[in-house]
Design a protein around this motif. Structure first.
Motif, short mmCIF file in Angstrom:
data_model
loop_
_atom_site.label_atom_id
_atom_site.label_comp_id
_atom_site.label_asym_id
_atom_site.label_seq_id
_atom_site.Cartn_x
_atom_site.Cartn_y
_atom_site.Cartn_z
N UNK A 114 0.91 -1.20 0.05
CA UNK A 114 -0.13 -0.01 -0.06
C UNK A 114 0.85 1.37 -0.04
N UNK A 115 0.73 2.04 -0.98
CA UNK A 115 1.51 3.47 -0.95
C UNK A 115 1.32 4.16 0.24
N UNK A 116 2.34 4.99 0.70
CA UNK A 116 2.04 5.78 1.83
C UNK A 116 2.47 7.21 1.53
N UNK A 117 2.01 8.20 2.18
CA UNK A 117 2.13 9.50 2.18
C UNK A 117 1.89 10.17 3.46
N UNK A 118 2.01 11.74 3.35
CA UNK A 118 1.81 12.40 4.70
C UNK A 118 0.55 12.23 5.18
N UNK A 119 -0.74 12.23 4.34
CA UNK A 119 -1.99 11.85 4.91
C UNK A 119 -2.57 10.91 4.06
N UNK A 120 -3.66 10.55 4.50
CA UNK A 120 -4.72 9.57 3.62
C UNK A 120 -5.41 10.27 2.75
N UNK A 121 -4.81 11.00 1.68
CA UNK A 121 -5.34 11.60 0.60
C UNK A 121 -4.87 11.13 -0.77
N UNK A 122 -5.83 10.53 -1.45
CA UNK A 122 -5.12 10.04 -2.95
C UNK A 122 -4.58 11.05 -3.68
N UNK A 123 -3.99 10.86 -4.82
CA UNK A 123 -3.43 11.91 -5.78
C UNK A 123 -4.63 11.75 -6.82
N UNK A 124 -4.48 12.85 -7.38
CA UNK A 124 -5.57 13.09 -8.62
C UNK A 124 -5.29 12.06 -9.78
N UNK A 125 -6.29 11.57 -10.59
CA UNK A 125 -5.95 10.96 -11.74
C UNK A 125 -5.59 9.54 -11.35
N UNK A 126 -5.19 8.72 -12.66
CA UNK A 126 -4.62 7.32 -12.74
C UNK A 126 -3.52 7.23 -12.59
N UNK A 127 -2.76 6.22 -11.98
CA UNK A 127 -1.25 6.06 -11.98
C UNK A 127 -1.10 4.83 -12.76
N UNK A 128 0.13 4.86 -13.16
CA UNK A 128 0.56 3.50 -14.04
C UNK A 128 0.87 2.54 -13.10
N UNK A 129 0.28 1.21 -13.82
CA UNK A 129 0.59 -0.07 -13.16
C UNK A 129 0.92 -0.99 -14.32
N UNK A 130 1.57 -2.34 -13.86
CA UNK A 130 1.92 -3.10 -14.84
C UNK A 130 0.79 -3.57 -15.79
N UNK A 131 -0.67 -3.48 -15.34
CA UNK A 131 -1.47 -3.59 -16.28
C UNK A 131 -2.41 -2.47 -16.86
N UNK A 132 -1.53 -1.24 -16.88
CA UNK A 132 -2.25 -0.21 -17.18
C UNK A 132 -2.74 0.84 -16.43
#
Length: 357
Positions: A114-132
């Motif tokens: 699971x990604x980590x960050x400063x807070x439990x706020x997702x990034x905007x948009x779609x992220x790249x993954x091995x399946x698209x």
């Protein structure tokens, strides 16, 4: 008179010109994050730059953002980079590794975590993954006691970078990745010492830079910033105050350079030039903007006080960019369809300029 093709002393390095190859993700590493012979050729082809900065290199598995990107957190990854640094040095170049912790801009399908960050706020948009592309997941907010280990991950990767033969490292503090997330006022909602006012939001960046400078020396440590940038949905309040405070603290570390993208208006960036006493690299073109950096933009920013100018897409498509800038030869366009496709097409296949006999 300062010109783009005049030499410059950067830390312990004597640069033959002020042209920097900006970091650009290309997705050509092996699935386990190893550098490849093709990557060695790619960087060696561009070694006439005063300085090369590699694509973003993950300092830890949880720090990996995109599939196909290289790492510097295992012995095998470290050893794989030696072919790259040897090839660049053989061709007379100098190369820094950009250390990039993706933070919330990642996905379990890429890392198994699971990604980590400063807070439990997702990034905007779609992220790249091995399946698209997939929607950005909600990251796990780091506990206060965990934050220093992620700052230290840059230092650990920097030690490996020096072991692999790199001349130094650049911390990726721009474009919505982990350091940028801590600087943000909407991705960072923390109420502990790493959030809240400006002094809290700059703390992670300063601690990461300080740890890295302690590990390999300040003269081998740079950082890239994107003041006011909105990549992956980050927003920053009080931009002049935020970056003036950050540069004041970074100046105490005597870093090799600060690398700024032209993501804020010109008066703001000029003010930051005055706030930063050390070497300044400016990238005049926004990532993926229609207009690429050119000689006119470079000369403009040198006139405003930049010490070096970085070129991204222009260097991608023109391995002999320095020579083209010197002679006024045309700058070939990059083929966007091959940016991240893997393989040597659109990677090693861009030709040098053919001059008339």
């Amino acid at each position: 008179m300062t010109t783009l093709l005049s030499g410059y002393r950067l830390g312990e390095l004597a640069l033959p010109n002020r042209v920097v190859m900006a970091p650009m993700t290309r997705g050509r590493a092996t699935p386990d994050g190893h550098a490849t012979p093709s990557m060695a050729t790619y960087y060696a082809q561009r070694a006439t730059a005063g300085l090369l900065v590699t694509e973003g290199v993950q300092p830890s598995l949880i720090g990996q953002s995109n599939p196909g990107t290289p790492g510097l957190h295992t012995d095998a990854q470290t050893a794989s980079w030696r072919q790259v640094t040897d090839a660049v040095h053989t061709n007379g170049g100098r190369v820094f590794a950009q250390l990039m912790h993706g933070g919330r801009v990642s996905h379990p399908d890429t890392t198994g975590l699971q990604p980590v960050g400063p807070s439990a706020v997702p990034a905007a948009g779609a992220v790249f993954t091995p399946t698209g592309p997939q929607p950005a997941p909600v990251p796990r907010a780091l506990e206060t006691h965990e934050v220093p280990e992620h700052a230290e991950s840059y230092a650990q990767a920097a030690r490996r970078a020096v072991e692999a033969g790199f001349d130094g490292v650049e911390l990726h503090g721009a474009n919505g990745y982990l350091i940028s997330q801590f600087l943000s006022s909407n991705a960072n909602l923390r109420s502990d010492r790493y959030g809240g006012p400006v002094t809290g939001r700059i703390r992670f960046a300063v601690e990461a830079a300080a740890a890295t400078a302690d590990a390999i020396g300040a003269a081998r440590t740079g950082i890239r910033l994107s003041p006011g940038g909105t990549f992956w949905g980050v927003q920053e309040s009080d931009i002049p105050e935020l970056y003036a405070a950050l540069l004041t603290e970074l100046a105490r570390l005597d870093l090799a350079y600060v690398h700024i993208e032209a993501t804020a208006d010109e008066p703001t960036l000029v003010a930051l030039r005055h706030a930063w006493p050390g070497a300044l690299i400016v990238n005049p073109a926004l990532p993926l903007s229609p207009k690429q950096a050119d000689r006119a933009a470079a000369d403009h920013w040198l006139g405003l006080g930049a010490d070096l100018i970085s070129f991204g897409r222009a260097f991608l498509a023109n391995p002999d960019l320095v020579d083209r800038l010197r002679t006024g030869a045309p700058i070939a366009p990059a083929d966007e369809s091959t940016f991240y496709t893997g393989g040597d097409a659109g990677y090693l296949t861009y030709p040098t300029h053919q001059y008339a006999a």
